[in-house]
Design a protein around this motif. Structure first.
Motif, PDB file in Angstrom:
ATOM      1  N   LYS A   1    -107.186 -49.374 -53.292  1.00  0.00           N
ATOM      2  CA  LYS A   1    -108.414 -50.007 -52.807  1.00  0.00           C
ATOM      3  C   LYS A   1    -109.462 -48.982 -52.386  1.00  0.00           C
ATOM      4  CE  LYS A   1    -105.998 -54.194 -51.314  1.00  0.00           C
ATOM      5  NZ  LYS A   1    -105.722 -55.121 -50.188  1.00  0.00           N
ATOM      6  N   ASN A   2    -109.068 -47.706 -52.317  1.00  0.00           N
ATOM      7  CA  ASN A   2    -110.022 -46.661 -51.955  1.00  0.00           C
ATOM      8  C   ASN A   2    -110.638 -46.083 -53.229  1.00  0.00           C
ATOM      9  OD1 ASN A   2    -109.376 -46.988 -49.280  1.00  0.00           O
ATOM     10  ND2 ASN A   2    -107.951 -45.276 -49.214  1.00  0.00           N
ATOM     11  N   SER A   3    -111.893 -46.395 -53.487  1.00  0.00           N
ATOM     12  CA  SER A   3    -112.543 -45.942 -54.719  1.00  0.00           C
ATOM     13  C   SER A   3    -113.277 -44.619 -54.535  1.00  0.00           C
ATOM     14  CB  SER A   3    -113.531 -47.008 -55.220  1.00  0.00           C
ATOM     15  OG  SER A   3    -114.547 -47.235 -54.254  1.00  0.00           O
ATOM     16  N   VAL A   4    -113.440 -44.183 -53.292  1.00  0.00           N
ATOM     17  CA  VAL A   4    -114.128 -42.919 -53.002  1.00  0.00           C
ATOM     18  C   VAL A   4    -113.147 -41.991 -52.275  1.00  0.00           C
ATOM     19  CG1 VAL A   4    -116.083 -41.801 -51.871  1.00  0.00           C
ATOM     20  CG2 VAL A   4    -116.352 -44.096 -52.837  1.00  0.00           C
ATOM     21  N   TRP A   5    -112.877 -40.864 -52.865  1.00  0.00           N
ATOM     22  CA  TRP A   5    -111.977 -39.868 -52.281  1.00  0.00           C
ATOM     23  C   TRP A   5    -112.777 -38.681 -51.769  1.00  0.00           C
ATOM     24  CZ3 TRP A   5    -107.030 -38.938 -55.775  1.00  0.00           C
ATOM     25  CH2 TRP A   5    -106.365 -40.147 -55.947  1.00  0.00           C
TER      26      TRP A   5
ATOM     27  N   LEU B   1    -115.996 -38.068 -53.808  1.00  0.00           N
ATOM     28  CA  LEU B   1    -115.673 -38.222 -55.230  1.00  0.00           C
ATOM     29  C   LEU B   1    -115.616 -39.708 -55.548  1.00  0.00           C
ATOM     30  CD1 LEU B   1    -114.898 -36.916 -57.917  1.00  0.00           C
ATOM     31  CD2 LEU B   1    -112.512 -36.971 -57.166  1.00  0.00           C
ATOM     32  N   GLU B   2    -116.590 -40.194 -56.313  1.00  0.00           N
ATOM     33  CA  GLU B   2    -116.708 -41.608 -56.627  1.00  0.00           C
ATOM     34  C   GLU B   2    -116.196 -41.888 -58.041  1.00  0.00           C
ATOM     35  OE1 GLU B   2    -120.888 -41.972 -56.175  1.00  0.00           O
ATOM     36  OE2 GLU B   2    -120.802 -42.213 -53.988  1.00  0.00           O
ATOM     37  N   GLY B   3    -115.789 -43.146 -58.270  1.00  0.00           N
ATOM     38  CA  GLY B   3    -115.426 -43.555 -59.617  1.00  0.00           C
ATOM     39  C   GLY B   3    -114.011 -44.060 -59.784  1.00  0.00           C
TER      40      GLY B   3
ATOM     41  N   GLN C   1    -110.908 -48.144 -61.259  1.00  0.00           N
ATOM     42  CA  GLN C   1    -109.820 -48.703 -62.065  1.00  0.00           C
ATOM     43  C   GLN C   1    -108.485 -48.035 -61.734  1.00  0.00           C
ATOM     44  OE1 GLN C   1    -110.845 -49.463 -66.286  1.00  0.00           O
ATOM     45  NE2 GLN C   1    -112.862 -48.560 -65.840  1.00  0.00           N
ATOM     46  N   LEU C   2    -108.370 -47.598 -60.514  1.00  0.00           N
ATOM     47  CA  LEU C   2    -107.187 -46.850 -60.080  1.00  0.00           C
ATOM     48  C   LEU C   2    -106.043 -47.789 -59.742  1.00  0.00           C
ATOM     49  CD1 LEU C   2    -106.354 -43.883 -59.439  1.00  0.00           C
ATOM     50  CD2 LEU C   2    -106.935 -44.383 -57.063  1.00  0.00           C
ATOM     51  N   GLU C   3    -104.879 -47.485 -60.256  1.00  0.00           N
ATOM     52  CA  GLU C   3    -103.669 -48.229 -59.925  1.00  0.00           C
ATOM     53  C   GLU C   3    -102.530 -47.236 -59.703  1.00  0.00           C
ATOM     54  OE1 GLU C   3    -102.695 -51.039 -62.927  1.00  0.00           O
ATOM     55  OE2 GLU C   3    -104.609 -52.122 -62.786  1.00  0.00           O
ATOM     56  N   MET C   4    -101.720 -47.511 -58.687  1.00  0.00           N
ATOM     57  CA  MET C   4    -100.566 -46.651 -58.457  1.00  0.00           C
ATOM     58  C   MET C   4     -99.454 -47.031 -59.428  1.00  0.00           C
ATOM     59  SD  MET C   4     -98.871 -44.254 -56.990  1.00  0.00           S
ATOM     60  CE  MET C   4     -99.632 -43.753 -55.441  1.00  0.00           C
ATOM     61  N   PRO C   5     -99.012 -46.098 -60.269  1.00  0.00           N
ATOM     62  CA  PRO C   5     -97.918 -46.411 -61.191  1.00  0.00           C
ATOM     63  C   PRO C   5     -96.585 -46.474 -60.466  1.00  0.00           C
ATOM     64  CG  PRO C   5     -98.570 -44.120 -61.403  1.00  0.00           C
ATOM     65  CD  PRO C   5     -99.542 -44.740 -60.441  1.00  0.00           C
TER      66      PRO C   5
ATOM     67  N   LYS D   1    -103.905 -48.078 -46.342  1.00  0.00           N
ATOM     68  CA  LYS D   1    -105.260 -47.951 -46.875  1.00  0.00           C
ATOM     69  C   LYS D   1    -106.273 -47.610 -45.790  1.00  0.00           C
ATOM     70  CE  LYS D   1    -106.167 -52.929 -46.516  1.00  0.00           C
ATOM     71  NZ  LYS D   1    -106.516 -54.158 -47.255  1.00  0.00           N
ATOM     72  N   GLU D   2    -105.954 -47.953 -44.535  1.00  0.00           N
ATOM     73  CA  GLU D   2    -106.825 -47.598 -43.416  1.00  0.00           C
ATOM     74  C   GLU D   2    -106.578 -46.173 -42.933  1.00  0.00           C
ATOM     75  OE1 GLU D   2    -104.896 -50.322 -43.399  1.00  0.00           O
ATOM     76  OE2 GLU D   2    -106.398 -51.870 -43.825  1.00  0.00           O
ATOM     77  N   GLY D   3    -105.583 -45.490 -43.509  1.00  0.00           N
ATOM     78  CA  GLY D   3    -105.294 -44.113 -43.125  1.00  0.00           C
ATOM     79  C   GLY D   3    -104.216 -43.969 -42.075  1.00  0.00           C
ATOM     80  N   LEU D   4    -103.623 -45.072 -41.632  1.00  0.00           N
ATOM     81  CA  LEU D   4    -102.568 -45.001 -40.629  1.00  0.00           C
ATOM     82  C   LEU D   4    -101.342 -44.315 -41.222  1.00  0.00           C
ATOM     83  CD1 LEU D   4    -101.484 -45.920 -37.798  1.00  0.00           C
ATOM     84  CD2 LEU D   4    -100.586 -47.947 -38.965  1.00  0.00           C
TER      85      LEU D   4
END
Length: 805
Positions: free
Chosen positions: A187-191, A225-227, A230-234, A366-369
């Motif tokens: 769910k994080n699209s910006v790293w 870093l945007e983009g 379409q990221l999915e964890m395999p 996803k919140e960084g916890l």
């Protein structure tokens, strides 16, 4: 206890109310990564059309030596990703391509070899705290690390792919990093992102997003870093089975062990990973550099076992977990001696417990916890008792099956800050033994990260069957100015007299209150002759906690300078202006030892490490006291030699020569009064290491270490109530000669990504005897007759990971 926090809070408040002048945070650049359905071939050839889809990243800035100036050479990076991996394109232009440094090194040698480096870092949660870095040298050697705050986890390892090519205009690199090697939320699209380039001949580090060396930390100075839309964890599953055969020979005989085990890594979810080792084999772990210890402080040993070094930053929160406790010497080894019958003696005492398995679960939401859990189990451990007359033996269980646990929750806060809660406990069900240690750890910084407050609160509890429960607490709190030319630190630390974390942690001494202050000036700006300057003022005041008594006051001044030719010089002096009282050296409550006023002066240096012959550290120091004619001389020299891009060597010598040192010797058999001795203590620590790199995936290594300590007593004393000493009759036969030496030869071949074939031979010499002083070379000639242990180990491990076709 209530009187102490008030003073501490006042200190923190004072610093945080200082003028709010701080470095403005550098503007974060934006970069983009492009999704592709066409996979690039990782061969170092950048001509493939697929790379034209990606945005070029250029306009690099110097990190050092010319802070925040434009880079001297052009760098271009492009980024792609698909359902399984991230792909990196790097082109490093060089107007003097023949000077690109290409010295080979072992994997994870980082920038130690003389080589140019391409490094890329990703922060999947973009929290300014944690990033994963992947480096490849111009010689094709890989390194990786996990950076958390200002902690660099060099033990973190990933399996990834890279290739480099050098031409007459520079060099190129392609990398593929499987998504299974990272921890992220889809769910994080910006790293967070940054890319670093090292031009070794200039000692120049260039970065895509500016990283100001005057600001503490690098993760908090990353680009966006945007983009990643379409990221999915395999699916993540990897297995590393191993087989090993070890032959060990000593005075007790020869022991052959054939072992097989398995390392498993499984992705529980997008962000959480299970790591497990069963029947681990640590036979090829580097041996400890043991020394003779005459002090009351336990020697802290390095952790060299990969399972415990990898991803350790989360479990380091709170400072209560010392991983060497797992598999260390038995906690109840005294029971063997307490159960001796007439004519019996302890003929064999294990120096370690045997680990059955260990498990880690760690990751971030996803919140960084951040959440981490570690468990390890060690098996029954026995000491052997022998009857002198009959030769019969029996065994005593000195540590039954034991369960070690560590759990931590790490809450990220804005401005790269955090709040952590950690618990470490040890349970021995067979003895109704339980140890528990908990801590709260925090770091809070302002918006520009120029000021911060950090601290920890710790509580330890120990309970054993039919024994009274004991508990204690400790805390530390610090106020910091962390950026700019002037840095400040003020801290206060308290260990209660009943605080003992030693079953799972490490502590030098409890029952202390320590107040520390430091002001330093640092400049990285280029001067006429110098590139780095530092002046540091430090002061330490220490008290006994219970009963409250003055212990020591010391202050020091340190200056350092680095010239443009990379020669670095440091000069330090420290003074103990009033008598120091040591309440621990007498080994009995109610006594203290008065240490006279003293002064230290030391000079250290290193030369340009880019040269074939260099000195990585040289030191000359002298310490003297104003009573008892006490003095000490220190000498260190560590030259490095680079014979070629494949063959290198390092040599080390460190000698300490104490004259008329006074310390605890024993207790008076008649009165019980502590007996102190005046003694000369000489310690020689020498090492030599030679490494030949066969290829980027194979190397051989030869290491030798020799440590010799002699203790020669001149006079003995009774310790008086005021801390000073009275001379008594000389006690004969108290001199000590301790020798520890190691010769270690190893060879390693990474025959496939993550897979290894290794061979190691180690020979240890160890002797502790009562003897009059002899000459240095006389002791060397005695090595052959000392107790010895030989170990020959062969191991093969194979890495397998599930990858969707």
């Amino acid at each position: 206890m209530n009187r102490l926090p008030i003073r501490t809070i006042s200190t923190v408040t004072l610093l945080m109310l200082l003028a709010q002048i701080g470095y403005s945070q550098q503007m974060r650049r934006n970069a983009s990564i492009t999704f592709t359905t066409e996979k690039p071939k990782v061969d170092g050839d950048l001509s493939e059309a697929v790379w034209q889809k990606a945005q070029p990243l250029t306009s690099y800035i110097q990190h050092i030596p010319n802070r925040l100036s434009p880079a001297q050479l052009k760098t271009e990076v492009r980024l792609l990703y698909d359902k399984s991996s991230i792909y990196i394109y790097g082109r490093m232009e060089d107007t003097a391509a023949s000077k690109i440094a290409t010295q080979l090194g072992a994997r994870d040698s980082y920038d130690t070899p003389q080589c140019d480096i391409f490094s890329v870092g990703f922060s999947p949660y973009n929290d300014g705290i944690t990033s994963f870095y992947f480096m490849v040298s111009a010689a094709g050697v890989q390194s990786d690390q996990k950076v958390t705050g200002t902690t660099y986890d060099l033990g973190w390892n990933a399996v990834w792919y890279s290739a480099v090519k050098i031409d007459d205009r520079g060099w190129s690199v392609e990398m593929e990093i499987p998504l299974t090697q990272l921890r992220f939320s889809s769910k994080n699209s910006v790293w967070g992102f940054n890319q670093w380039r090292l031009i070794k001949r200039n000692n120049e580090w260039d970065t895509f997003n500016p990283v100001d060396i005057n600001i503490q930390g690098i993760n908090n100075q990353e680009a966006n870093l945007e983009g990643f839309n379409q990221l999915e964890m395999p699916f993540r599953l990897s297995l590393t089975p191993y087989l090993s055969n070890t032959t060990e020979r000593s005075q007790q005989g020869t022991n052959n062990r054939f072992k097989g085990g398995l390392d498993l890594r499984y992705g529980i979810s997008d962000a959480f990973t299970l790591d497990m080792i069963t029947i681990p084999d640590f036979s090829q772990v580097r041996s400890d550099d043991i020394q003779l210890n005459l002090t009351t402080v336990e020697q802290r040993l390095d952790e060299n076992r990969q399972f415990f070094t990898e991803g350790s930053e989360l479990f380091a929160r709170g400072g209560i977990f010392y991983s060497r406790r797992i598999g260390s010497s038995p906690v109840n080894n005294s029971r063997a001696y307490d159960n001796l019958n007439p004519n019996e003696y302890v003929s064999e005492m294990p120096n370690a417990t045997s680990m059955i398995n260990a498990t880690k679960i760690s990751g971030r939401t996803k919140e960084g916890l951040g959440i981490g859990f570690l468990n390890a189990i060690t098996g029954n451990t026995y000491a052997t008792i022998t009857n002198r007359q009959t030769g019969e033996t029996r065994q005593v269980n000195v540590q039954p099956l034991s369960n070690y646990n560590v759990s931590v929750v790490d809450i990220p806060i804005k401005n790269s800050s955090y709040l952590s809660v950690i618990n470490a406990n040890l349970g021995i069900p067979g003895q109704q033994f339980m140890f528990n240690n908990s801590a709260v750890d925090f770091y809070l910084a302002n918006k520009h990260q120029s000021y911060a407050v950090k601290g920890a609160l710790q509580y330890a509890l120990h309970n054993e069957a039919q024994e009274t429960t004991t508990s204690g607490m400790a805390y530390t709190i610090s106020a910091l100015k962390t950026s700019g030319n002037v840095r400040v630190e003020l801290s206060n630390t308290l260990y209660s007299d009943t605080y003992n974390p030693s079953y799972m942690g490490y502590i030098e001494q409890n029952n202390r209150i320590i107040t520390f202050g430091k002001v330093e000036y640092i400049s990285y700006d280029k001067g006429t002759n110098t590139k780095y300057r530092k002046l540091s003022l430090n002061a330490t005041h220490e008290m006994l906690y219970q009963p409250t008594r003055y212990s020591r006051f010391e202050f020091s001044i340190q200056g350092a300078v680095t010239y443009h030719n990379e020669f670095h010089h440091e000069l330090e002096t420290s003074i103990t202006p009033i008598t120091k009282y040591d309440y621990f050296e007498p080994r009995q409550f109610g006594y203290k030892y008065a240490e006279p006023r003293a002064m230290w002066l030391g000079y250290s240096f290193n030369t340009d490490l880019r040269q074939p012959l260099a000195i990585s550290r040289g030191l000359v120091g002298y310490w003297m006291a104003d009573k008892y004619d006490k003095s000490a001389f220190y000498l260190q020299l560590n030259p490095t030699l680079r014979f070629s891009n494949r063959l290198s060597a390092t040599v080390g010598f460190f000698g300490t020569f104490n004259q008329n040192a006074i310390g605890y010797a024993e207790n008076d058999a008649a009165t019980g009064v502590p007996v102190f001795g005046r003694r000369d203590i000489n310690n020689y620590e020498q090492s030599a290491e030679m490494r030949y790199i066969i290829s980027k995936n194979a190397f051989t290594n030869l290491r030798a270490r020799y440590n010799w300590t002699t203790v020669h007593y001149k006079q003995f004393y009774h310790l008086k109530d005021d801390g000073w000493v009275d001379e008594i009759t000389f006690l004969p036969n108290r001199d000590i000669s301790y020798t520890a030496a190691t010769v270690e030869m190893s060879a390693l071949w990474n025959f496939a990504p993550g897979s290894q074939l290794s061979l190691m031979y180690r020979k240890n010499f160890d002797e502790n005897r009562s003897a009059k002083p002899i000459g240095y070379f006389d002791n060397l000639s005695r090595l052959r007759g000392m107790p010895q242990r030989d170990l020959l180990s062969f191991r093969i491990l194979y890495y397998w990971a599930y990858r969707k076709k």
